[in-house]
Design an enzyme around this catalytic site. Structure first.
Site, PDB file in Angstrom:
ATOM      1  N   SER A 562       0.852  -1.190   0.000  1.00 56.95           N
ATOM      2  CA  SER A 562       0.000   0.000   0.000  1.00 56.95           C
ATOM      3  C   SER A 562       0.881   1.232   0.000  1.00 56.95           C
ATOM      4  CB  SER A 562      -0.905   0.017   1.231  1.00 56.95           C
ATOM      5  OG  SER A 562      -1.583   1.257   1.346  1.00 56.95           O
ATOM      6  N   TYR A 575      -1.626  -0.084  10.561  1.00 53.08           N
ATOM      7  CA  TYR A 575      -1.810  -0.497   9.162  1.00 53.08           C
ATOM      8  C   TYR A 575      -0.575  -0.141   8.346  1.00 53.08           C
ATOM      9  CZ  TYR A 575      -3.626  -0.841   4.427  1.00 53.08           C
ATOM     10  OH  TYR A 575      -3.797  -1.169   3.104  1.00 53.08           O
TER      11      TYR A 575
END
Length: 667
Positions: A562, A575
């Site tokens: 990501s 995250y």
């Protein structure tokens, strides 16, 4: 002599291993004595087939060479039954596949139905060895539907194994019941060993171990070395999946050594991969490396005849060779490639056992004997005859301009860059995972779809099938380490190999460290990190194997990261940590696997319109929505195209990192 072959089939029909190999030797001598050359290939194959089944590939190859010479001399065509079986058992995927396809076409067109049955049987053995069990299931079913009673009964164990590995319980139970019908009246170790091994495949944990040990003991008393090795392999596979790794290694090591010694390359590789999965380091050994001066099959047959006292003219007449002199040690055939020098023959004489040769008996591993019964089963349809039209229809269905063989190791003619490959995609029930699966399938790969939601996986698989692709649903919760490993194994069982792994499964839970719960952090770490590690650990040995056998000469491992791993924003601490750490793991793994021809890459998406944000609470979701306001988000297909680009490059090109942001995204 006309019907001698019928009498010779009786020992095989009642599963008598030694008479099956001994009878043809006597009849071949009689056929030669009376000069019935047109009948000779029949009896050479009658010896070559049981020699192959017993693992005596040298004798089988000699029978093939003499049968070819006799056929060429008499002009009487005959299906190459022994060559079919021999190449399949040796695991020579490209050679066997070509021979099988040609036999099905030619024998089917001329009504030689026994030849077609032999070809399908050989294909079932080949694909079980390659762990391409779906294809093996199809080929075994085609075999038992033939009118050849002998080949049909020999194909039943292949059908049981393929059906169990693909989860086809109806086919497995039916084949086992048919096998019981033909073996239970035969009180031989060959018959009962095969039956017990098949029952072990279908038994629960409590009974399977005893049945496997009984099968090993019984088959150890026969001359059927390949069947004994396969019993060790299946037991080792069962033990590994039951987490009994130490005992699994012992049986898998035995299987690997036996397969390597016999010359069964595909089965040896299957055992080696299982050993790697137990954590053992296994050096790959070639099962067939002809040394300088090794005899060709025809030269071996010549040497056998010279050793038995035949003169040069007699050898020439026997093998229909040119009358060139042999320098007192061998007759020389007409020029051919790969011939060994005459100096090779004396060594061969000393190493060869007295004629007539029969396969050696190998002592089995001691175990306990225990009669076993299988659970109630559904009756499999009785064997029935084939028509040439049905053969032609099956051939059109299974072949054509190219053979779509998902477990085969040779190149196939196709405009799809991933044709013949197998991919495993995690998180494949929606979003990037589903789009990636569709893209890889469009490029020709078979795809294993892994995620928790079975209903969504089935929808994705159905869509791929409707578009002409092939996908299987493998439901799994990857936060469970054992289930993650099982997902990789199920992919191998159902699709035969693993060329591409796409680690896409993940979850994003955003909140401040002050207001979040540790449970949310645990959820992210267990899926984004721990689950990925377990899948990768189970898959890497199989990716290495695929790289060494694939026409692409490379395998691919793609991690979906990501942009949050690069740019950290408030609320994304854990995250972002999982994705940043994934980058470090990917780079280290890339360096470790570089020499194994496994490319390791990471794709880092920016803002993508997926279900990933569905897990956010309302407050965080509102903040996230304001953050991306005015940005046209990427579509899942954009990331799928990035993955497709990476894995379809030539081997010399490695795209190790790709950052894909939305056009208007500033972070």
């Amino acid at each position: 002599m006309k019907w001698s072959w019928v009498a010779g089939a009786l020992p095989a029909l009642v599963w008598e291993d030694r008479p099956t190999t001994e009878w043809p030797v006597r009849v071949i001598a009689e056929v030669r004595a009376i000069g019935a050359l047109s009948e000779l290939p029949i009896y050479l194959h009658a010896l070559g087939i049981p020699a192959s089944l017993a693992g005596d590939f040298a004798t089988a190859a000699a029978m093939v060479a003499e049968a070819d010479a006799a056929t060429a001399a008499t002009g009487v065509p005959m299906t190459q039954h022994t060559r079919l079986l021999l190449t399949a058992m040796q695991g020579r995927a490209a050679e066997a596949a070509a021979l099988i396809a040609a036999t099905i076409e030619e024998a089917g067109a001329t009504g030689q139905l026994n030849g077609v049955a032999s070809a399908h049987w050989a294909a079932a053995i080949l694909h079980n060895g390659l762990a391409n069990h779906e294809r093996a299931l199809t080929e075994a079913q085609a075999t038992i539907e033939s009118a050849n009673a002998l080949v049909s009964q020999w194909a039943l164990p292949e059908l049981v194994e393929a059906a169990v590995r693909t989860g086809d319980d109806t086919a497995a139970h039916g084949a086992l019941e048919n096998l019981a019908d033909v073996t239970e009246p035969c009180d031989t170790d060959w018959a009962q060993g095969i039956l017990t091994r098949c029952r072990a495949l279908m038994s629960d944990d409590a009974a399977a171990a005893d049945l496997y040990r009984e099968a090993i003991e019984r088959l150890g008393r026969t001359i059927m070395r390949p069947e004994l090795a396969r019993a060790h392999l299946l037991y080792g596979e069962w033990l590994r999946r039951d987490r009994q790794r130490d005992e699994a290694r012992a049986h898998l090591r035995t299987a690997y050594e036996m397969f390597t010694t016999i010359g069964m390359e595909a089965f040896a590789e299957r055992a080696r991969r299982e050993l790697l999965a137990t954590g053992e380091t296994v050096r790959k050994r070639r099962t067939e490396t002809p040394a300088s001066g090794e005899l060709t099959p025809q030269e071996r047959q010549i040497a056998l005849l010279v050793r038995d006292g035949l003169s040069n003219p007699e050898v020439g007449a026997r093998l229909f060779l040119s009358p060139a002199p042999s320098s007192g040690t061998s007759a020389r055939s007409s020029p051919s490639s790969g011939s060994a020098p005459a100096s090779s023959f004396p060594t061969f004489f000393r190493a060869t056992t007295p004629a007539p040769r029969t396969p050696r008996e190998v002592r089995g591993v001691p175990g306990r004997c225990r009669p076993g019964r299988h659970p109630g089963a559904t009756r499999w349809p009785s064997p029935r005859g084939w028509s040439c039209r049905r053969f032609a229809e099956r051939r059109r269905h299974s072949s054509g301009t190219r053979l779509l063989d998902r477990g085969r190791n040779e190149a196939v003619m196709s405009d799809q860059p991933l044709d013949g490959a197998v991919a495993l995609v995690t998180g494949a029930s929606s979003g990037i995972g589903a789009a990636t699966a569709r893209r890889l399938a469009r490029d020709g790969s078979a795809v294993a779809l892994v995620a928790r939601r079975r209903d969504r996986l089935d929808q994705v698989a159905s869509g791929i099938a409707a578009s002409g692709g092939h996908a299987v649903a493998v439901p799994a919760d990857l936060t469970d380490p054992e289930r993650a490993e099982d997902a990789v194994q199920e992919t191998l069982d159902r699709l035969g190999r693993l060329d591409i792994l796409v680690n896409n499964a993940g979850i994003m839970l955003l909140s401040s460290a002050l207001h979040t719960s540790v449970e949310e952090w645990d959820r992210m770490v267990s899926l984004n990190v721990t689950g990925l590690l377990h899948v990768t650990h189970a898959a890497v040995p199989h990716l290495i194997y695929a790289a060494s056998t694939s026409p692409r000469q490379v395998a691919d491992l793609v991690n979906i990261g990501s942009a949050a791993g690069r740019t950290v924003r408030p609320g994304s601490s854990v995250y972002s940590m999982t994705k940043s750490g994934l980058g470090a793991f990917t780079e280290s793994l890339r360096q470790e696997l570089l020499s194994e021809q496994v490319r390791v890459s990471m794709v880092e998406p920016g803002t993508v319109d997926t279900e990933l944000v569905d897990h956010l609470n309302e407050t965080v979701w509102d903040a996230s929505r304001r953050q991306v306001a005015g940005i046209e988000a990427l579509r899942p297909e954009d990331i799928a195209d990035a993955v497709g680009y990476i894995v379809t490059r030539e081997r010399r090109v490695a795209v190790n990192q790709m950052l894909v942001r939305a056009g208007d995204q500033t972070w």
